[in-house]
Design a protein around this motif. Structure first.
Motif, short mmCIF file in Angstrom:
data_model
loop_
_atom_site.label_atom_id
_atom_site.label_comp_id
_atom_site.label_asym_id
_atom_site.label_seq_id
_atom_site.Cartn_x
_atom_site.Cartn_y
_atom_site.Cartn_z
N ALA A 1 0.83 -1.20 0.00
CA ALA A 1 0.00 0.00 0.00
C ALA A 1 0.87 1.26 0.00
O ALA A 1 0.57 2.22 -0.71
N PHE A 2 1.96 1.24 0.75
CA PHE A 2 2.85 2.41 0.77
C PHE A 2 3.52 2.59 -0.59
O PHE A 2 3.67 3.69 -1.08
N TRP A 3 3.90 1.49 -1.22
CA TRP A 3 4.54 1.57 -2.53
C TRP A 3 3.55 2.11 -3.58
O TRP A 3 3.91 2.91 -4.42
N ARG A 4 2.28 1.69 -3.49
CA ARG A 4 1.27 2.14 -4.45
C ARG A 4 0.83 3.59 -4.21
O ARG A 4 0.65 4.34 -5.15
N HIS A 5 0.62 3.98 -2.92
CA HIS A 5 0.02 5.28 -2.60
C HIS A 5 1.02 6.31 -2.06
O HIS A 5 0.67 7.47 -1.87
N GLY A 6 2.21 5.91 -1.74
CA GLY A 6 3.22 6.84 -1.25
C GLY A 6 2.91 7.33 0.15
O GLY A 6 2.33 6.62 0.97
N TRP A 7 3.26 8.57 0.44
CA TRP A 7 3.11 9.15 1.78
C TRP A 7 1.67 9.54 2.09
O TRP A 7 1.32 9.83 3.21
N ARG A 8 0.79 9.58 1.07
CA ARG A 8 -0.60 10.01 1.30
C ARG A 8 -1.37 9.03 2.18
O ARG A 8 -2.17 9.44 3.01
N LEU A 9 -1.14 7.76 2.03
CA LEU A 9 -1.88 6.78 2.84
C LEU A 9 -1.55 6.89 4.33
O LEU A 9 -2.47 6.97 5.15
N PRO A 10 -0.27 6.92 4.74
CA PRO A 10 0.00 7.07 6.18
C PRO A 10 -0.54 8.39 6.74
O PRO A 10 -1.05 8.43 7.86
N THR A 11 -0.45 9.45 5.95
CA THR A 11 -0.97 10.74 6.40
C THR A 11 -2.48 10.68 6.58
O THR A 11 -3.03 11.18 7.56
N ALA A 12 -3.16 10.05 5.64
CA ALA A 12 -4.61 9.91 5.75
C ALA A 12 -5.00 9.06 6.94
O ALA A 12 -5.96 9.36 7.68
#
Length: 188
Positions: free
Chosen positions: A16-27
């Motif tokens: 998920a981090f590889w696909r969405h980058g930093w946006r997923l952890p921030t969200a």
């Protein structure tokens, strides 16, 4: 091949981090903080607002009861005028100040007095400077007795002085004001 659950979860998070980058952890972090605020901070604020609303409602109810029973609240200026002392009793008022000093165990030296009259003639102010000497607690008790025994008296300034840091008498200069009725012939 089946991975253990913790390894599977780690793999899913890495993908998920590889696909969405930093946006997923921030969200996810924003979602978690929002959930914490909603569960803990908002209920505290709502409870505080309801307590304040209850207090306001009680105060309004008390004021309504006072008005309905005929108990009218006096304006602050009228309360002040009612508390003024008569000028012809200045000698008795000064005796009371000296008696309170003696009762508190405070010695009073030479007194300085000056009268000031309000420009509108609504009141007269007798300013008194008392140099006193005694223990700190006695001076404190004297000031407390003055304020309790004479509602039309105010303590304008207290200056404390001690010669040395050890125990011993304290010298103080207390500036008082006796609030009195206007000068005879003035308007009220």
């Amino acid at each position: 091949m089946k991975l253990p659950e913790s390894s599977q979860l780690r793999l899913d998070l890495e993908i998920a981090f590889w696909r969405h980058g930093w946006r997923l952890p921030t969200a996810l972090l924003a979602l978690g903080l929002s959930l914490l605020v909603w569960l803990f901070w908002v209920p505290v604020q709502v409870a505080g607002a309801s307590r304040a609303a209850d207090q306001l409602q009680r105060a309004q109810h008390e004021n309504t009861n006072k008005v309905s029973t005929g108990e009218v609240l006096e304006p602050p200026l009228q309360v002040f005028r009612n508390a003024l002392l008569p000028q012809d009793g200045t000698t008795a008022q000064l005796r009371m100040v000296f008696q309170l000093a003696a009762n508190a165990g405070v010695t009073v030296a030479q007194v300085d007095m000056r009268r000031q009259v309000d420009a509108a003639g609504a009141y007269s102010q007798l300013q008194i400077v008392l140099p006193v000497r005694g223990d700190y607690l006695n001076i404190k008790r004297f000031c407390s007795d003055l304020l309790q025994g004479m509602p039309a008296l105010s303590i304008d300034q207290i200056v404390l002085k001690r010669e040395q840091a050890g125990t011993g008498p304290v010298e103080a200069q207390i500036s008082l004001s006796l609030w009195q009725e206007p000068v005879v012939g003035g308007t009220r």
